[in-house]
Design an enzyme around this catalytic site. Structure first.
Site, mmCIF file in Angstrom:
data_model
loop_
_atom_site.group_PDB
_atom_site.id
_atom_site.type_symbol
_atom_site.label_atom_id
_atom_site.label_comp_id
_atom_site.label_asym_id
_atom_site.label_seq_id
_atom_site.Cartn_x
_atom_site.Cartn_y
_atom_site.Cartn_z
ATOM 1 N N SER A 1 0.874 -1.176 0.000
ATOM 2 C CA SER A 1 0.000 0.000 0.000
ATOM 3 C C SER A 1 0.913 1.228 0.000
ATOM 4 O O SER A 1 2.102 1.121 0.363
ATOM 5 C CB SER A 1 -0.837 -0.013 1.285
ATOM 6 O OG SER A 1 -1.464 1.240 1.493
ATOM 7 N N TYR B 1 -2.184 -0.953 10.338
ATOM 8 C CA TYR B 1 -2.192 -1.223 8.892
ATOM 9 C C TYR B 1 -0.837 -0.851 8.275
ATOM 10 O O TYR B 1 -0.238 -1.641 7.538
ATOM 11 C CB TYR B 1 -3.330 -0.438 8.246
ATOM 12 C CG TYR B 1 -3.507 -0.697 6.763
ATOM 13 C CD1 TYR B 1 -3.996 -1.923 6.306
ATOM 14 C CD2 TYR B 1 -3.199 0.275 5.815
ATOM 15 C CE1 TYR B 1 -4.166 -2.164 4.946
ATOM 16 C CE2 TYR B 1 -3.366 0.044 4.457
ATOM 17 C CZ TYR B 1 -3.845 -1.176 4.027
ATOM 18 O OH TYR B 1 -4.006 -1.407 2.674
#
Ligand SMILES: NC(=O)c1ccc[n+]([C@@H]2O[C@H](COP(=O)([O-])OP(=O)(O)OC[C@H]3O[C@@H](n4cnc5c(N)ncnc54)[C@H](O)[C@@H]3O)[C@@H](O)[C@H]2O)c1
Length: 284
Positions: free
Chosen positions: A141, A154
């Site tokens: 990401s 995350y």
């Protein structure tokens, strides 16, 4: 007759994984698909099958080594191996770092990091044994390249995926293996990621309380994305063909990466001012 090339995709039931599968199918590749959600997986398999390529699919949890090994065995039995592997399944939680629960950490680590680790452990040795050209794409990401409030758990898992992918690439290069690696680092785009909780195991359900401000940021960020999952998939396949390591589909990611790198180097230079000889690393 030359053998069909084969792509294996995890998290293929939705979003980026589904589009990666369809993009590979459009290249004429045979597919092996897996996801924890049976219905969504069957939908992707049907969409890909309609493009006229062979498709096998297997429900499984990427965080469980035995599920990923069973998937790799199924690929071997059906196709004799995999050319492109997409370790893509992932989940997210948002909230202040100090409110993240041990369950949040365990669940995200299980899926986002161990999912990639098991994919590499179960597929790469088989690719090495076959000795033909292959490629591994790990979905990280933009949160694996830069950081943002509310993304502690995350971002930690996605930084782990970026670091692990870099090391995998070093190791394969050192081994002289004909296996390329890419790490996919998108910013927010509309998929099912904001509803990740749908796949959360019952035993790991203590989570950071939902915060309207974070949810709004995700909603706005997804809506503002100039690209969708299909474009991300197309850019990823282009990166494989060009043997590019970092796949960064959103133009605005560059500014956050630059900001982070500048902060690191500014603090470094404050502690190690350049010397008359030309730099802090100049040796006597
Ligand atoms: N959408 C974004 O804004 C965005 C941005 C950066 C990175 N990513 C990453 O992209 C990847 C794909 O996510 P997406 O955005 O397409 O979301 P998505 O929710 O649409 O798709 C994720 C898929 O993974 C599956 N999955 C979840 N847990 C699993 C498990 N334990 N085992 C197997 N499959 C499982 C889900 O069922 C789903 O089909 C993830 O790794 C995510 O972190 C997404």
């Amino acid at each position: 007759m030359s053998r069909l090339r084969v792509a294996a995709v995890t998290g293929a039931g939705s979003g980026i994984g589904r589009e990666l599968a369809l993009a590979c199918a459009r290249e004429g590749m045979a597919l092996a698909l897996t996801d924890i959600e049976a219905t969504a997986l069957a939908e992707t398999a049907a969409l890909a099958g309609a493009l006229g390529v062979p498709v096998i699919s297997q429900v499984g949890d990427v965080g469980r080594e035995q599920d990923v090994e069973a998937f790799a065995q199924a690929c071997e039995a059906e196709y004799g191996g995999v050319d492109w592997l997409f370790n893509n399944a992932g989940v997210a939680v948002l909230g202040p770092a100090w409110l993240a629960t041990a369950d949040d950490w365990q669940w995200l680590w299980h899926v986002n990091v161990m999912g990639v680790a098991h994919g590499v452990r179960c597929f790469v040795p088989r690719m090495l044994a076959r000795g033909t050209r292959a490629h591994v794409v790990n979905t990280a990401s933009a949160a694996g390249l830069a950081t943002l409030a509310g993304s502690g758990v995350y971002a930690a898992t996605k930084h782990a995926v970026v670091a692990f992918s870099e090391c995998l690439a070093h190791d394969l290069l050192q081994a002289g293996a004909p296996i390329g690696v890419s790490v996919l680092c998108p910013s927010l785009l509309p998929t099912g990621i904001h509803q990740s909780g749908r796949n959360r195991p019952a035993g790991l359900d203590r989570t950071v309380p939902p915060a309207a401000a974070y949810e709004e940021r995700v909603r706005v960020g997804m809506a503002a994305s100039p690209i969708g999952a299909a474009e991300v998939a197309a850019l990823t396949l282009e990166a494989i063909h060009q043997q590019r390591f970092y796949v960064i589909p959103h133009a605005h990611t560059g500014a956050s990466v630059e900001r982070r790198m500048h902060r690191i180097l500014d603090d470094f230079r404050a502690q190690h001012p350049p010397t008359a000889e030309g730099g802090p690393t100049a040796q006597p």
